[in-house]
Write an enzyme that holds these catalytic residues in place. Structure first.
Site, PDB file in Angstrom:
ATOM      1  N   GLU A 162     -30.789   9.709  11.742  1.00 13.83           N
ATOM      2  CA  GLU A 162     -29.951  10.264  10.674  1.00 13.83           C
ATOM      3  C   GLU A 162     -29.719  11.772  10.788  1.00 13.83           C
ATOM      4  OE1 GLU A 162     -31.363   9.079   6.808  1.00 13.83           O
ATOM      5  OE2 GLU A 162     -31.198   6.948   7.236  1.00 13.83           O
ATOM      6  N   GLU A 186     -32.834   0.558   9.658  1.00 14.16           N
ATOM      7  CA  GLU A 186     -33.488   0.717   8.350  1.00 14.16           C
ATOM      8  C   GLU A 186     -32.634   0.050   7.282  1.00 14.16           C
ATOM      9  OE1 GLU A 186     -34.402   4.694   6.949  1.00 14.16           O
ATOM     10  OE2 GLU A 186     -35.148   5.263   8.925  1.00 14.16           O
TER      11      GLU A 186
END
Ligand code: FCB
Length: 457
Positions: free
Chosen positions: A162, A358
């Protein structure tokens, strides 16, 4: 509802969130150790100690994963353990991952390390952090030493987790480490993170011929609150540019999107891009990791600019809620957005294997007097999102695996330990692990490679 043969079922954690042992075996300080200690800190007195004490209890945790029948473990390698000040290698720190990898393989679990899950060595931040051009080169050094040590056994590498959060929450909004509120630094960080990814991909492949290299992005469908309101449509375009396309376009096509370049011109974005950089960023990817939690519904109607907004150049955008049920993070539960982000990558970019690296939810779990942790909301969240993932496969997305966030309760960044994302409950006082009801259910899904039960909403 069967998943394709060979579909990979795993769970994920990240070093700073679970390891604890922040001074063991020569570990240096990271920007998160520092950020936790800032007086009046965002993190409200929480620190990286003891977290889930995974550094000392990894053996038990690997056994737990094996008992649950998990096939892969996504963890991150702490840069401050491996190169504590960004320079020389600390063998004792690297050895932890050596032991972890051996233990996982012995238990029949594939190791999936991520190299950067937000724990930049503090000495590198003091030299400019991700806003400085030297940092991606130091990241490549760290990647090289890690891949040289583990590359004979590890096959599945992820460079960054991320980068949106690292750049915009860390350097523009100041709500993540290093806590800076400097939009110019944030846009520099975007490019340097991506360059770091490209340089790392190259050294990982040089160190290990069997390496398969990916990156993990947090992708969001970005939807104008009112599709007929030009202000909302433009806000959605800008947010989509900063959240999704600023990463996807250079990774897949070796260029930044024109509209984003224009939006970011006042912040000196392209001044950081040198000849050859984008070729490095666009080095072939073996897979893309997608983290998904919710959608962005965006309004651009003039309102007060938000101080410390991560939306550089679009500080006035707001995110009106839709009145849907929310998790303990306050995030609305929107499973169809997962189908959408997977199909967007499938539709708009060259063919690539996808993994959900995730997905999960925080709820207020408690251990009942009988010792069980009943978390029907999390189970329902996971179930609805697995259905959404399945729908994407049916529609053609090349989705090959899914990692629940998280294996166990842990340090949830700015929220400290208050938010529990684990499928396994952690009692931080005793470090006792208790698989929640969702873990038992997930274990069965992994074993069946299928969703069998229909759970009432
Ligand atoms: C993601 C992070 C992960 C975790 C989840 C809830 O943004 O990658 O570490 O905190 O959110």
């Amino acid at each position: 509802m069967r998943f394709p043969e060979g579909f990979l079922w795993g769970a994920a954690t990240a070093a700073f969130q679970v390891e604890g042992a922040t001074t063991a075996d020569g570990r240096g300080r990271s920007i998160w150790d520092e950020f936790c200690e800032v007086p009046g800190a965002v993190v409200g007195g929480h620190t990286g100690e003891p977290a889930a004490d995974h550094y000392r209890r990894f053996d038990e945790d690997v056994r737990l994963m094996a008992d649950l029948g998990l096939q892969a473990y996504r963890f991150s390698v702490a840069w401050p353990r491996v190169r504590p000040d960004g320079g020389l290698v600390n063998k004792a720190g690297l050895d932890f991952y050596d032991r972890l990898v051996d233990r996982l393989l012995a238990a029949g679990i594939e190791p999936w390390p991520t190299l950067y899950h937000w724990d930049l060595p503090q000495p590198l931040e003091e030299r400019g952090g991700w806003a400085a051009r030297a940092t991606p080169y130091r990241f490549a050094d760290f990647a090289a030493s890690t891949a040289e040590a583990l590359g004979d056994r590890v096959r599945h590498w992820t460079t960054l987790n991320e980068p949106w959060c690292s750049a915009f929450l860390g350097y523009a909004a100041g709500v993540h480490a290093p806590g800076r509120r400097d939009p110019r630094a944030a846009v520099a960080a975007v490019h340097h993170l991506l360059l770091g990814h490209g340089l790392a991909a190259e050294v990982i492949r040089a160190a290990s011929a069997r390496a398969e290299v990916g990156i993990t992005l947090n992708l969001y469908p970005v939807i104008p609150a009112d599709p007929d309101d030009p202000a909302d449509v433009d806000a959605a375009r800008r947010v989509d540019g900063l959240q999704n396309r600023i990463f996807l376009e250079p990774l897949f096509h070796g260029r930044y999107p024109d509209d984003v370049v224009e939006d970011l011109a006042p912040y000196g974005f392209t001044a950081h891009v040198r000849d050859g950089d984008l070729d490095a960023v666009a080095a072939p990817l073996d897979r893309l990791g997608v983290n998904y939690y919710a959608e962005h519904h965006v309004s651009g109607r003039p309102g007060p600019a938000v101080a410390g907004s991560p939306w550089v150049g679009a500080e006035h955008v707001t995110f009106p809620g839709r009145g849907l049920p929310r998790t303990d993070m306050g995030w609305e539960v929107e499973p169809s957005g997962l189908t959408e982000v997977l199909l967007r990558v499938h539709r708009d970019y060259p063919p690539i294997p996808l993994y959900v690296t995730e997905n999960g939810a925080a709820y207020r779990d408690a251990v009942a007097p009988d010792g069980a942790v009943r978390d029907p909301e999390r189970l329902g969240y996971l179930e609805s999102h697995l259905r959404a993932a399945h729908a994407a496969i049916e529609a053609g997305a090349d989705l090959r695996g899914y990692f629940a966030w998280s294996l166990m309760d842990n340090f949830e960044w700015a929220e400290g330990y208050a938010k529990r994302f684990g499928i396994v409950h952690v009692d931080y006082a005793t470090q006792v692990r208790t698989p929640k009801m969702s873990a038992m259910w997930y274990s069965q899904v992994a074993k069946d490679n299928a969703l069998a039960t229909v759970v009432a909403p």
